[in-house]
Write a protein that holds these residues in place. Structure first.
Motif, PDB file in Angstrom:
ATOM      1  N   SER A 232      -7.956   8.188  -3.389  1.00 47.71           N
ATOM      2  CA  SER A 232      -8.400   9.485  -3.921  1.00 47.71           C
ATOM      3  C   SER A 232      -7.273  10.317  -4.527  1.00 47.71           C
ATOM      4  CB  SER A 232      -9.098  10.321  -2.831  1.00 47.71           C
ATOM      5  OG  SER A 232     -10.128   9.578  -2.258  1.00 47.71           O
ATOM      6  N   ARG A 233      -6.226   9.658  -4.955  1.00 45.91           N
ATOM      7  CA  ARG A 233      -5.189  10.398  -5.679  1.00 45.91           C
ATOM      8  C   ARG A 233      -5.514  10.334  -7.166  1.00 45.91           C
ATOM      9  NH1 ARG A 233      -1.537  12.581  -1.785  1.00 45.91           N
ATOM     10  NH2 ARG A 233       0.193  12.298  -3.193  1.00 45.91           N
ATOM     11  N   THR A 234      -6.693  10.908  -7.482  1.00 39.92           N
ATOM     12  CA  THR A 234      -7.240  10.806  -8.834  1.00 39.92           C
ATOM     13  C   THR A 234      -6.304  11.407  -9.884  1.00 39.92           C
ATOM     14  OG1 THR A 234      -9.326  11.154  -7.719  1.00 39.92           O
ATOM     15  CG2 THR A 234      -9.378  11.087 -10.114  1.00 39.92           C
ATOM     16  N   LYS A 235      -5.709  12.525  -9.541  1.00 37.35           N
ATOM     17  CA  LYS A 235      -4.862  13.218 -10.506  1.00 37.35           C
ATOM     18  C   LYS A 235      -3.708  12.316 -10.952  1.00 37.35           C
ATOM     19  CE  LYS A 235      -2.185  17.232 -10.784  1.00 37.35           C
ATOM     20  NZ  LYS A 235      -1.408  18.123  -9.917  1.00 37.35           N
ATOM     21  N   GLU A 236      -3.063  11.689  -9.975  1.00 38.19           N
ATOM     22  CA  GLU A 236      -1.931  10.812 -10.289  1.00 38.19           C
ATOM     23  C   GLU A 236      -2.393   9.597 -11.108  1.00 38.19           C
ATOM     24  OE1 GLU A 236      -2.449  12.203  -7.385  1.00 38.19           O
ATOM     25  OE2 GLU A 236      -0.567  12.878  -6.477  1.00 38.19           O
ATOM     26  N   ALA A 237      -3.520   9.007 -10.665  1.00 32.72           N
ATOM     27  CA  ALA A 237      -4.034   7.829 -11.367  1.00 32.72           C
ATOM     28  C   ALA A 237      -4.330   8.154 -12.830  1.00 32.72           C
ATOM     29  CB  ALA A 237      -5.288   7.309 -10.673  1.00 32.72           C
ATOM     30  N   LYS A 238      -4.965   9.306 -13.035  1.00 32.86           N
ATOM     31  CA  LYS A 238      -5.278   9.713 -14.411  1.00 32.86           C
ATOM     32  C   LYS A 238      -4.013   9.993 -15.197  1.00 32.86           C
ATOM     33  CE  LYS A 238      -9.904  11.692 -14.150  1.00 32.86           C
ATOM     34  NZ  LYS A 238     -10.705  12.911 -14.310  1.00 32.86           N
ATOM     35  N   GLY A 239      -3.048  10.568 -14.522  1.00 30.59           N
ATOM     36  CA  GLY A 239      -1.770  10.873 -15.171  1.00 30.59           C
ATOM     37  C   GLY A 239      -1.112   9.611 -15.716  1.00 30.59           C
TER      38      GLY A 239
ATOM     39  N   VAL B 157      -2.425   2.086 -10.268  1.00 28.23           N
ATOM     40  CA  VAL B 157      -3.537   2.970 -10.632  1.00 28.23           C
ATOM     41  C   VAL B 157      -4.728   2.727  -9.701  1.00 28.23           C
ATOM     42  CG1 VAL B 157      -5.182   3.560 -12.442  1.00 28.23           C
ATOM     43  CG2 VAL B 157      -2.811   3.131 -13.036  1.00 28.23           C
ATOM     44  N   GLY B 158      -5.028   1.438  -9.474  1.00 26.36           N
ATOM     45  CA  GLY B 158      -6.131   1.090  -8.578  1.00 26.36           C
ATOM     46  C   GLY B 158      -5.912   1.637  -7.173  1.00 26.36           C
TER      47      GLY B 158
ATOM     48  N   GLU C 266       0.806  -1.226   0.000  1.00 26.11           N
ATOM     49  CA  GLU C 266       0.000   0.000   0.000  1.00 26.11           C
ATOM     50  C   GLU C 266       0.837   1.273   0.000  1.00 26.11           C
ATOM     51  OE1 GLU C 266      -3.861  -0.181   1.753  1.00 26.11           O
ATOM     52  OE2 GLU C 266      -3.776  -1.679   0.152  1.00 26.11           O
ATOM     53  N   ARG C 267       2.045   1.195  -0.515  1.00 24.55           N
ATOM     54  CA  ARG C 267       2.885   2.409  -0.562  1.00 24.55           C
ATOM     55  C   ARG C 267       2.751   3.056  -1.938  1.00 24.55           C
ATOM     56  NH1 ARG C 267       7.102   1.292   3.585  1.00 24.55           N
ATOM     57  NH2 ARG C 267       8.387   2.843   2.540  1.00 24.55           N
ATOM     58  N   PHE C 268       1.535   3.537  -2.209  1.00 23.70           N
ATOM     59  CA  PHE C 268       1.235   3.988  -3.555  1.00 23.70           C
ATOM     60  C   PHE C 268       1.923   5.297  -3.933  1.00 23.70           C
ATOM     61  CE2 PHE C 268      -2.489   1.462  -2.155  1.00 23.70           C
ATOM     62  CZ  PHE C 268      -2.276   0.380  -2.995  1.00 23.70           C
ATOM     63  N   GLU C 269       2.090   6.178  -2.939  1.00 21.44           N
ATOM     64  CA  GLU C 269       2.717   7.454  -3.288  1.00 21.44           C
ATOM     65  C   GLU C 269       4.179   7.271  -3.684  1.00 21.44           C
ATOM     66  OE1 GLU C 269       0.762   9.817  -0.013  1.00 21.44           O
ATOM     67  OE2 GLU C 269      -0.508   8.372  -1.065  1.00 21.44           O
ATOM     68  N   THR C 270       4.868   6.459  -2.914  1.00 20.12           N
ATOM     69  CA  THR C 270       6.245   6.126  -3.297  1.00 20.12           C
ATOM     70  C   THR C 270       6.243   5.446  -4.659  1.00 20.12           C
ATOM     71  OG1 THR C 270       6.627   5.682  -0.959  1.00 20.12           O
ATOM     72  CG2 THR C 270       8.372   5.048  -2.476  1.00 20.12           C
TER      73      THR C 270
END
Length: 412
Positions: free
Chosen positions: A365-372, A358-359, A330-334
């Motif tokens: 809720s880091r939608t911007k990054e996921a869309k990027g 992406v999931g 779950e270290r999605f930001e890294t």
DNA sequence: TCCAGTAAGT
């Protein structure tokens, strides 16, 4: 079946004319493209037809210089075509080279044999080898080794020992250390390291000096079969015979330690340095993977962060493994930062790895990054993967008004 | 890069 193969043949003919004309006219876009630039373009190009265009331009502009480099470009192209199952295109491409005056150069011809091997087209490789008299190419162990390599690459393991027995007698040359090396590797790939060990003995009796390289696949295969006692015995034998033990040999031992204590791997890497060997990316990847498997993500990330300090560059496996485990923890930001780095150096992990990222970002809720990520991937990847990305986008509720952009992507 | 060898998640 019959009708489709005749369609293929027509395409092959068409392609071979295309390649031939490309050699005479400057159809291709960039006459001044350097080979290294072409190779990096080839690696990035996922569209097989465009890759072919790039290759034709290399071939037409540089046919007289740097054979090694053009050969490498040829192999990248063949690999790409084989991946898309375009075997008749491969045939047309390679056969067209037989009209090149350099065909009397054994090394040049050998590169064609090897390319057929990379494509898994062993019959064509063998035919080319048997054509050498007609093509007026002199024979030595060199072309034979290319044939053996093609045999191993085409996974025809039973054939390798047969060729080894037949060809030297038939054409009157002696197999060299390399020939033995390829044969041993063939046994090991077939899961029979004991036959490799037997060959080693035979080499000894014949006075062919084995090098460390020949031991490596044997040790690798023994470890893979879970026979570490025997693997270590062979390692000792290699050392006692005074063979040079290099990074690749050490890496096989590191591979075997990846499920164990990371401290063991650290110790071995230190041992390498003490032996004046420079651990490479593969070595550090094992250490990183070992930490990942233990869930020690800070330590794993540190290995990755310090790669460049250790004069190594992360490779595709580095990114894939690290990203996968970061997501699992779950270290999605890294993970997002690591992803951006992979894009910057053009070593982007595959769809299956990135879908977790992406999931995860969407879930947090880091939608911007996921869309990027989705936007980047749609730009970078071939149309056939676009469907998967669009589907994932919809599932995660990330789809917006850029359905048009998706359509554009398909048309590309 | 130069004729043989090294890994990789679910």
């Amino acid at each position: 079946m019959a009708s489709s193969s005749s369609a293929l043949l027509r395409r092959a003919r068409h392609l071979s004319t295309a390649v031939a004309t490309a050699a005479n006219t400057n159809v291709t876009t960039s006459a001044a493209m350097t080979i290294s630039k072409a190779k990096s373009k080839l690696r990035k190009e996922h569209d097989t037809d465009k890759a072919l265009d790039i290759y034709s331009s290399v071939k037409s502009n540089h046919s007289s210089s740097s054979p090694g480099s053009t050969h490498h470009a040829q192999q990248i192209t063949v690999r790409r075509l084989a991946k898309s199952h375009r075997f008749s295109d491969i045939e047309a491409l390679i056969e067209s080279h037989k009209n090149d005056p350099r065909i009397t150069d054994e090394q040049f011809l050998s590169s064609l044999i090897k390319s057929y091997g990379i494509a898994g087209m062993f019959d064509h490789a063998l035919r080319t080898y048997n054509q050498m008299e007609t093509l007026k190419t002199p024979r030595s162990a060199l072309s034979f080794n290319a044939l053996l390599t093609a045999c191993v690459n085409s996974k025809k393991f039973d054939l390798a020992p047969q060729l080894f027995d037949e060809m030297p007698a038939k054409y009157g040359f002696k197999p060299d250390v390399y020939s033995y090396g390829i044969l041993v590797r063939s046994f090991c790939d077939a899961g029979k390291p004991e036959l490799g060990i037997e060959k080693l003995k035979e080499m000894n009796q014949k006075g062919v000096q084995a090098s460390g390289v020949i031991y490596t696949p044997i040790i690798h295969s023994l470890y893979k079969k879970g026979n570490s006692t025997e693997a270590e015995r062979i390692w000792d034998e290699m050392v006692n015979r005074g063979c040079v033990v290099d990074v690749a040999a050490y890496n096989v031992r590191l591979m075997n330690a990846v499920d164990g204590d990371p401290e063991d791997i650290k110790r071995m890497i230190e041992e390498m340095s003490n032996a004046a060997l420079k651990p490479d990316t593969i070595s550090y990847n094992y250490l990183m993977t070992c930490y990942c498997k233990k869930g020690m993500m800070n330590e794993a990330k540190e290995v990755y962060d310090k790669l460049e300090e250790n004069c190594c560059n992360p490779n595709a496996a580095t990114f894939r493994t690290l990203l996968y485990y970061l997501c699992r923890n779950e270290r999605f930001e890294t993970g997002y930062k690591v992803f951006k780095h992979s894009v910057a150096v053009n070593k982007i992990p595959d769809f299956n790895t990135l879908k977790y990222l992406v999931g995860g970002l969407a879930k947090k809720s880091r939608t911007k990054e996921a869309k990027g990520i989705i936007r980047t991937m749609k730009k970078k990847f071939p149309p056939n993967l676009l469907v998967a990305w669009t589907k994932l986008e919809k599932e995660l509720g990330l789809a917006s008004a850029d359905t048009e952009a998706a359509k554009e992507g398909v048309q590309r």
